[in-house]
Scaffold this active site. Structure first.
Site, mmCIF file in Angstrom:
data_model
loop_
_atom_site.group_PDB
_atom_site.id
_atom_site.type_symbol
_atom_site.label_atom_id
_atom_site.label_comp_id
_atom_site.label_asym_id
_atom_site.label_seq_id
_atom_site.Cartn_x
_atom_site.Cartn_y
_atom_site.Cartn_z
ATOM 1 N N GLN A 231 -70.638 -82.632 -33.142
ATOM 2 C CA GLN A 231 -70.018 -82.455 -31.827
ATOM 3 C C GLN A 231 -68.654 -83.140 -31.782
ATOM 4 O O GLN A 231 -67.956 -83.050 -30.767
ATOM 5 C CB GLN A 231 -70.922 -83.052 -30.732
ATOM 6 C CG GLN A 231 -72.211 -82.278 -30.530
ATOM 7 C CD GLN A 231 -73.103 -82.825 -29.426
ATOM 8 O OE1 GLN A 231 -74.301 -82.954 -29.626
ATOM 9 N NE2 GLN A 231 -72.544 -83.130 -28.257
ATOM 10 N N ARG A 378 -77.705 -84.251 -22.605
ATOM 11 C CA ARG A 378 -77.044 -83.931 -21.335
ATOM 12 C C ARG A 378 -77.098 -85.093 -20.359
ATOM 13 O O ARG A 378 -77.711 -85.012 -19.299
ATOM 14 C CB ARG A 378 -77.728 -82.705 -20.719
ATOM 15 C CG ARG A 378 -77.091 -81.410 -21.214
ATOM 16 C CD ARG A 378 -77.695 -80.233 -20.556
ATOM 17 N NE ARG A 378 -76.676 -79.258 -20.246
ATOM 18 C CZ ARG A 378 -76.907 -77.954 -20.223
ATOM 19 N NH1 ARG A 378 -78.100 -77.486 -20.467
ATOM 20 N NH2 ARG A 378 -75.951 -77.127 -19.918
ATOM 21 N N CYS A 379 -76.410 -86.170 -20.721
ATOM 22 C CA CYS A 379 -76.669 -87.405 -20.003
ATOM 23 C C CYS A 379 -75.450 -88.122 -19.478
ATOM 24 O O CYS A 379 -75.581 -88.998 -18.663
ATOM 25 C CB CYS A 379 -77.351 -88.353 -20.967
ATOM 26 S SG CYS A 379 -76.323 -88.636 -22.409
ATOM 27 N N GLU A 752 -73.348 -81.277 -17.679
ATOM 28 C CA GLU A 752 -74.502 -82.158 -17.622
ATOM 29 C C GLU A 752 -75.125 -82.258 -16.242
ATOM 30 O O GLU A 752 -76.277 -82.702 -16.114
ATOM 31 C CB GLU A 752 -74.089 -83.555 -18.082
ATOM 32 C CG GLU A 752 -73.666 -83.564 -19.523
ATOM 33 C CD GLU A 752 -73.202 -84.921 -19.962
ATOM 34 O OE1 GLU A 752 -73.492 -85.286 -21.092
ATOM 35 O OE2 GLU A 752 -72.550 -85.615 -19.176
HETATM 36 N N1 MCN Z 1 -66.424 -75.063 -16.867
HETATM 37 C C1 MCN Z 1 -65.768 -74.254 -15.981
HETATM 38 N N2 MCN Z 1 -65.201 -74.797 -14.852
HETATM 39 C C2 MCN Z 1 -65.324 -76.126 -14.568
HETATM 40 C C3 MCN Z 1 -66.040 -76.950 -15.461
HETATM 41 C C4 MCN Z 1 -66.562 -76.397 -16.624
HETATM 42 O O1 MCN Z 1 -65.672 -73.048 -16.196
HETATM 43 N N3 MCN Z 1 -64.788 -76.656 -13.480
HETATM 44 C C5 MCN Z 1 -66.917 -74.519 -18.136
HETATM 45 C C6 MCN Z 1 -66.107 -75.114 -19.283
HETATM 46 O O2 MCN Z 1 -64.923 -74.453 -19.495
HETATM 47 C C7 MCN Z 1 -67.074 -75.033 -20.442
HETATM 48 C C8 MCN Z 1 -68.422 -75.265 -19.759
HETATM 49 O O3 MCN Z 1 -68.240 -74.942 -18.378
HETATM 50 O O4 MCN Z 1 -67.007 -73.779 -21.047
HETATM 51 C C9 MCN Z 1 -68.886 -76.726 -19.861
HETATM 52 O O5 MCN Z 1 -67.823 -77.539 -19.588
HETATM 53 P P1 MCN Z 1 -67.839 -79.134 -19.441
HETATM 54 O O6 MCN Z 1 -68.599 -79.522 -18.248
HETATM 55 O O7 MCN Z 1 -66.452 -79.593 -19.580
HETATM 56 O O8 MCN Z 1 -68.726 -79.664 -20.652
HETATM 57 P P2 MCN Z 1 -68.378 -79.624 -22.210
HETATM 58 O O9 MCN Z 1 -67.760 -78.358 -22.549
HETATM 59 O O10 MCN Z 1 -67.750 -80.885 -22.615
HETATM 60 O O11 MCN Z 1 -69.856 -79.564 -22.789
HETATM 61 C C10 MCN Z 1 -70.638 -80.716 -22.930
HETATM 62 C C11 MCN Z 1 -71.902 -80.652 -22.120
HETATM 63 C C12 MCN Z 1 -72.832 -81.649 -22.679
HETATM 64 S S1 MCN Z 1 -72.328 -83.250 -22.777
HETATM 65 C C13 MCN Z 1 -74.044 -81.270 -23.186
HETATM 66 S S2 MCN Z 1 -75.078 -82.482 -23.755
HETATM 67 C C14 MCN Z 1 -74.411 -79.895 -23.222
HETATM 68 C C15 MCN Z 1 -73.722 -79.070 -22.211
HETATM 69 O O12 MCN Z 1 -72.422 -79.331 -22.168
HETATM 70 N N4 MCN Z 1 -74.738 -79.330 -24.391
HETATM 71 C C16 MCN Z 1 -74.829 -77.955 -24.444
HETATM 72 N N5 MCN Z 1 -74.065 -77.759 -22.183
HETATM 73 C C17 MCN Z 1 -74.510 -77.145 -23.307
HETATM 74 N N6 MCN Z 1 -74.647 -75.803 -23.356
HETATM 75 C C18 MCN Z 1 -75.024 -75.214 -24.508
HETATM 76 N N7 MCN Z 1 -75.152 -73.865 -24.531
HETATM 77 N N8 MCN Z 1 -75.273 -75.928 -25.639
HETATM 78 C C19 MCN Z 1 -75.186 -77.272 -25.645
HETATM 79 O O13 MCN Z 1 -75.418 -77.952 -26.744
HETATM 80 CU CU1 CUN Z 2 -75.230 -87.282 -23.486
HETATM 81 S S1 CUN Z 2 -75.638 -85.537 -24.324
HETATM 82 MO MO1 CUN Z 2 -73.850 -84.542 -24.140
HETATM 83 O O1 CUN Z 2 -72.983 -86.024 -23.796
HETATM 84 O O2 CUN Z 2 -73.396 -84.276 -25.719
#
Ligand code: MCN
Ligand code: CUN
Length: 798
Positions: A231, A378-379, A752
Site C-alpha cells: 500500500q 479501515r481504521c 474508512e
Molecule cells: N472519493 C471521492 N470523493 C471524496 C472522497 C473520496 O470520490 N470526497 C473517492 C476517492 O477518489 C477514492 C475513494 O473515494 O477513489 C476513496 O478515497 P479516500 O477516502 O481518499 O481513501 P483512499 O483512497 O486513501 O483509500 C484508503 C481507504 C482505506 S485506509 C482502506 S483501509 C480501504 C478503503 O480505502 N481499503 C480498501 N477502501 C478500500 N476499498 C477497496 N476496494 N479495497 C481496499 O483495500
Molecule cells: Cu487502517 S487500514 Mo487503511 O488505513 O489502509
C-alpha cells in the site's frame, strides 16, 4: 466556504459531461478486472523464477534448539534452505518495524508467536517448496506463552522480549492525553456519571489477495526489483534500502494490481524480505505468496483494545467530561503501522462530535505471544476504537438518563459556527455540520415510527424485540501534516505529476497506490475538472517507484486529502502555464486570458468566442512554443496538508432481536456521510457499501481468537467469519456536503468512514432492543449465543 480559486461546487458542476467533479464516471480499472486481465503479484512470472515457502512455528513461545534442513535439501528441486544464520551473514536476520521495534525476519533464538517465520525453503516449484518446508526438522524447547494483555502485565508472566536489553517485563509503553486533573474535577462535580467496559476485539483485514512478493536481483545492472503487495511502495523502498544497504536508486518496488489492502499491506513482512534476500543471494527471481491461514495468523491484525469509558454529565444531559483507560495488546513486536509519533494512533479524538470541556485518556500497551500488528482494517489509526468508545458511551448515558439518544447528541454537538474547532486534546477539526447529517439520517430511517413500533412490541411482549441504534461519528483522515506525521522519519506529504502530451492527452502519476478504491478513475476526474479535459483522455499511473513521484501511500483515507490535493494543485500549475500558451495562440495579453470551468476552455476576457481548448494549447506548447518559454506542458506538486480532514456521518440501524435464538436481523440500515466535496458519487457509494459490510462483520462475526497455549483458533475462514451477501442488508445511503476549507477542492476522505462509524450504531441497536430490561452493553462480535446470554440475563430470553 470552499477553497482557494473559487473551488468547484460539485452539485452544480456534475453536469459539464467531461467526467469532472461530481460525475458518476464508471471505473476505468474495472475493464481489466472483470475480464480477468488484472495483474497481481501472483501473476508475475519470470524466467528461472524460484518459489519460497516459509517454515512456521507450531508453538507460540519456544526456544529453537536446532534446525535441520538436510531432509529438505535432499529433495529433487529444492535449491536452498535458509535460516536466520544465513541471513545474519547479510545483516538481514532482523528488520525494523514501523514503530521502531526490531522484528526477526527468520527466528534467531526464540519463537514469540504461533506461525512465526522460522526458516525458508527455496525450490523450483511451489509444491516442492511446500513439501520441502514440511521436511525441515526444527527442535523446539517449548515455553509458557501469554496471550492476554492483562496476563502479560502480571509480575509472574513469562518474559517475551529477552532480545531487548534490560527488559524485565512485557510492558511496551504508557501514553496519555488530555487534562487529568480538570477531568477528575468535572467527574466530582457532575450530577451523573456512567461507566462501561468494552473490548474492541482483534480483527483481521482479510483482503481477497493475501500478501506476496517476487524478488528479482539483476547482477548485470546490480539492481533489485521487488514486485510486492504494497500500500506504500516508496516508503517500502526506502526501508528496504536502509535494511539491506542496497542504495535506494538500485531498488525498484512495483506494486501492481492489489486485491484489497484494508491496511493489511502497509507493514513490511518477513516474507517480503526473505524473497528479496533469497533472490539477491541466489541471483534468480524468487516468489513468495502466502496462504490464507498464514495471512490471518501472522500479518497485521487490527484493534485488540480493552477500554473502560466514563462520562460525566449534568442531569439534563450536558456532557462535562469523558475519561477512558485502555489496555492495548500489540502482539510480540510493536509493529503497528501508523505515524511514528502516535503510539496510540489518532485515539486522541475520542471526544468525537461533541463539544466537551474536559477529557483524559490513559493507555498501556503490552507484548503478548500473538502476531504483531494493531493498526489495520479501515481504521485511520485507532479512530475506530475512539469512535466506538464515545458513540457507545453516549448511548449508555442516554439510557441512564432515560432520554432519547438523539437528544443527548443534539445537546452536545459541536455547532457549525464553532469550526475550525479545537478539541480538548488539541486536535483541530476543519469543518462539520453534525445535526444536519443526523436529521437527514433520522428522516430516512423513519425514526419516530420505529420508536413507536418498538414500544408496541415491548407492551405486547413480542417474540422479536426492536432496537434502534445511532452513531454520529467524526473521522480524522489525511495524514500529514509532515511536521507531526511521519512514517519512519519521512514526512507524510504526497505527490502528483501531470504530463500533457502534444496531442492533448495526459499521463498522471501519483504517490499513492490504489488497492480497489478506484484512483485510476477519480484522480483522472480531478484533472478533468481542473483542466477542462475529458476524463478518457487521462491515464493515471501509480505503484512503481522507478517512475512515480515519491509519496507515502494509501491508508488512513489519505489519498484524496493529500494526493488528491497534490493532483489539483499540479493541474492548476499546468493551467497557469497553459494561459501563457493560450495568450500566444490567441495573440492576446496573458493577463487577459481567463479559464472557464463550465466549458473547460481558455478565452480572452470579454471575448468568450476567442477561446482555445487544452488540446489546442498542448499542440501550441510543443509545436508553437512562445519564444523564451520552456517547452512542454507538465507540472509536479508535492503537497503537505496544513491539517487533516474530518469527515463525519450519522448512521441509523434498526434491528430485530429474536428472543428465542438470539439472532439479530437488520430491519433498516441508513448511512448518511459527509466527505466534503464529492469527486465520484458512485465510487463513494461503493466505498460506503464495502465499509458497512466490514462494520457488520466487526459487530456480528469477526474475531481472531487464541487458546491458552497461544494457538490461533480463529485463523482460517472456517473459524474467522466474514460477512457474505447473505448477511448484508439493503443499505440506504445519503449525504450532506460540508467542504473542507483548507483542501484545494474541498474534499475529505471517505474510505474508512463506514467501518469506523457503523459498529457502534449496530451495537447501540442491539443494546437498545434490551435497554428497557436494563442491558447496558453487549460485546462484539454479537453472535447469537452472545446476544442470547444478554437476553437471558435480562430475563428476556424465551
Ligand atoms: N472519493 C471521492 N470523493 C471524496 C472522497 C473520496 O470520490 N470526497 C473517492 C476517492 O477518489 C477514492 C475513494 O473515494 O477513489 C476513496 O478515497 P479516500 O477516502 O481518499 O481513501 P483512499 O483512497 O486513501 O483509500 C484508503 C481507504 C482505506 S485506509 C482502506 S483501509 C480501504 C478503503 O480505502 N481499503 C480498501 N477502501 C478500500 N476499498 C477497496 N476496494 N479495497 C481496499 O483495500
Ligand atoms: Cu487502517 S487500514 Mo487503511 O488505513 O489502509
Amino acid at each position: 466556504q470552499h477553497a482557494e480559486d473559487g473551488g468547484p461546487q460539485p452539485e452544480k458542476h456534475c453536469g459539464h459531461g467531461r467526467g469532472g467533479m461530481g460525475e458518476e464516471v464508471r471505473r476505468k480499472e474495472d475493464q481489466r478486472f472483470i475480464t480477468g486481465r488484472g495483474n497481481y503479484v501472483d501473476d508475475v512470472k519470470k524466467p528461472g523464477m524460484l518459489h519460497c515457502e516459509l517454515v512456521r512455528s507450531p508453538h507460540a513461545h519456544a526456544r529453537i534448539e536446532e534446525i535441520d534442513g538436510s531432509r529438505a535439501m535432499d529433495m529433487d528441486g529444492v535449491v536452498a534452505v535458509l535460516t536466520a544464520e544465513d541471513l545474519l551473514e547479510y545483516d538481514l536476520a532482523t528488520m525494523p518495524t514501523l514503530m521502531d521495534d526490531t522484528q526477526d525476519v527468520l527466528v534467531n533464538d526464540k519463537v514469540k508467536f504461533q506461525s512465526q517465520e522460522v526458516a525458508a525453503v527455496i525450490a523450483e516449484d511451489r509444491y516442492v517448496a511446500k513439501d520441502g518446508a514440511e521436511k525441515v526438522d526444527v527442535t523446539y524447547d517449548v515455553l509458557d506463552p501469554v496471550v492476554d494483555a492483562d496476563d502479560a502485565l502480571e509480575d509472574d508472566a513469562p518474559l517475551i522480549r529477552e532480545d531487548i536489553e534490560d527488559k524485565e517485563d512485557n510492558h511496551i509503553f504508557d501514553w496519555e492525553t488530555g487534562d487529568e486533573e480538570a477531568t477528575a474535577q468535572a467527574f466530582e462535580e457532575a450530577d451523573v456519571t456512567v461507566e462501561e467496559e468494552m473490548f474492541y476485539q482483534r480483527l483481521h483485514p482479510a483482503p481477497i489477495e493475501t500478501c506476496g512478493a517476487v524478488g528479482d536481483y539483476d547482477p548485470g545492472k546490480d539492481k533489485l526489483t521487488v514486485h510486492m503487495t504494497s500500500q506504500a511502495p516508496h516508503i517500502h523502498r526506502t526501508l528496504f534500502a536502509q535494511v539491506s544497504g542496497i542504495p535506494e536508486h538500485k531498488i525498484r518496488i512495483v506494486s501492481p494490481d492489489v486485491g484489497g489492502g484494508f491496511g493489511n499491506k502497509v507493514p513490511i513482512y518477513p516474507g517480503y524480505v526473505v524473497a528479496a534476500a533469497a533472490s539477491y543471494v541466489l541471483e534468480q527471481p524468487v516468489k513468495w505468496v502466502e496462504e490464507r491461514s498464514e495471512n490471518i495468523q501472522t500479518t497485521g491484525f487490527a484493534r485488540d483494545y480493552d477500554m473502560t469509558g466514563e462520562i460525566a454529565a449534568t442531569e439534563d444531559g450536558e456532557i462535562l467530561a469523558v475519561r477512558t483507560d485502555v489496555l492495548a495488546n500489540h502482539g510480540a513486536y510493536n509493529a503497528a503501522a501508523q505515524p511514528s509519533k502516535f503510539p496510540a494512533g489518532f485515539f486522541n479524538i475520542f471526544t468525537g462530535s461533541y463539544d466537551i470541556d474536559a477529557a483524559y485518556a490513559s493507555l498501556s500497551a503490552a507484548y503478548t505471544n500473538t502476531a504483531p500488528g494493531g493498526i489495520a482494517y479501515r481504521c485511520s489509526f485507532r479512530v475506530t476504537e475512539a469512535v466506538y468508545l464515545i458513540e457507545r458511551m453516549v448511548k449508555v448515558l442516554a439510557d441512564e438518563l432515560e432520554v432519547d439518544p438523539t437528544e443527548i447528541r443534539r445537546k452536545n454537538f459541536i455547532q457549525p459556527e464553532q469550526f475550525p474547532y479545537e478539541s480538548p486534546t488539541g486536535w483541530n477539526y476543519d469543518s462539520g455540520d453534525y445535526e444536519s447529517a443526523l436529521d437527514l439520517a433520522l428522516e430516512m430511517a423513519e425514526y419516530e415510527e420505529y420508536r413507536e413500533e418498538q414500544q408496541r412490541r415491548i407492551e405486547n411482549d413480542a417474540d422479536k424485540l426492536l432496537g434502534i441504534g445511532i452513531s454520529s461519528f467524526t473521522e480524522v483522515v489525511g495524514a500529514g501534516p509532515g511536521k507531526t506525521c511521519d512514517i519512519a522519519g519521512v514526512e507524510m506529504f504526497d505527490s502528483a505529476e501531470i504530463r500533457i502530451h502534444p496531442t492533448g492527452k495526459a499521463t498522471v502519476r501519483v504517490g499513492v497506490q490504489t488497492q480497489g478504491q478506484g484512483h485510476e478513475t477519480t484522480f483522472a476526474q480531478i484533472v478533468a475538472e481542473e483542466l477542462g479535459m475529458d476524463v478518457d483522455d487521462i491515464v493515471v499511473e501509480h505503484g512503481d517507484t522507478d517512475t512515480d513521484p515519491y509519496g507515502l501511500g494509501t491508508y488512513g483515507s489519505r489519498s484524496t486529502p493529500v494526493a488528491g490535493a497534490a493532483t489539483a494543485v499540479a493541474s492548476r500549475k499546468v493551467r497557469d502555464k497553459a494561459k501563457t500558451i493560450a495568450a500566444n495562440e490567441l495573440e492576446a495579453d496573458e493577463g487577459d486570458i481567463e479559464w472557464d470551468r463550465e466549458s473547460g476552455e481558455f478565452h480572452v476576457a470579454g471575448a468568450p468566442d476567442r477561446s482555445i481548448t487544452i488540446t489546442e494549447i498542448a499542440a501550441g506548447a510543443y509545436m508553437n512554443n512562445p519564444a523564451g518559454e520552456e517547452p512542454g506542458l507538465e507540472a509536479v506538486n508535492y503537497y503537505d496538508p496544513p491539517e487533516m480532514t474530518y469527515p463525519f456521518g450519522s448512521y441509523v440501524v434498526v434491528v430485530e432481536v429474536d428472543r428465542e435464538t438470539g439472532e439479530v436481523e437488520f430491519e433498516k440500515f441508513v448511512a448518511v456521510d459527509d466527505c466534503g466535496n464529492r469527486i465520484n458519487p458512485m465510487v463513494i457509494e461503493g466505498q460506503i457499501h464495502g465499509g458497512l459490510a466490514q462494520g457488520i462483520g466487526t459487530a456480528m462475526m469477526e474475531h481472531v481468537t487464541y487458546d491458552d497455549n497461544g494457538n490461533v483458533t480463529g485463523g482460517d475462514f472456517m473459524n474467522y467469519l466474514l460477512p457474505t451477501a447473505m448477511e448484508i442488508p439493503e443499505f440506504e445511503t445519503g449525504h450532506t456536503v460540508t467542504p473542507s476549507p483548507h483542501h484545494p477542492i474541498g474534499a475529505k476522505g471517505v474510505g474508512e468512514s463506514p467501518t469506523v462509524g457503523s459498529p457502534p450504531a449496530i451495537v447501540n441497536a442491539v443494546v437498545d432492543a434490551m435497554a428497557h430490561a436494563g442491558v447496558s452493553h453487549v460485546e462484539m462480535p454479537m453472535t447469537p449465543d452472545v446476544v442470547w446470554e444478554a437476553l437471558d440475563e435480562a430475563g428476556l430470553a424465551q
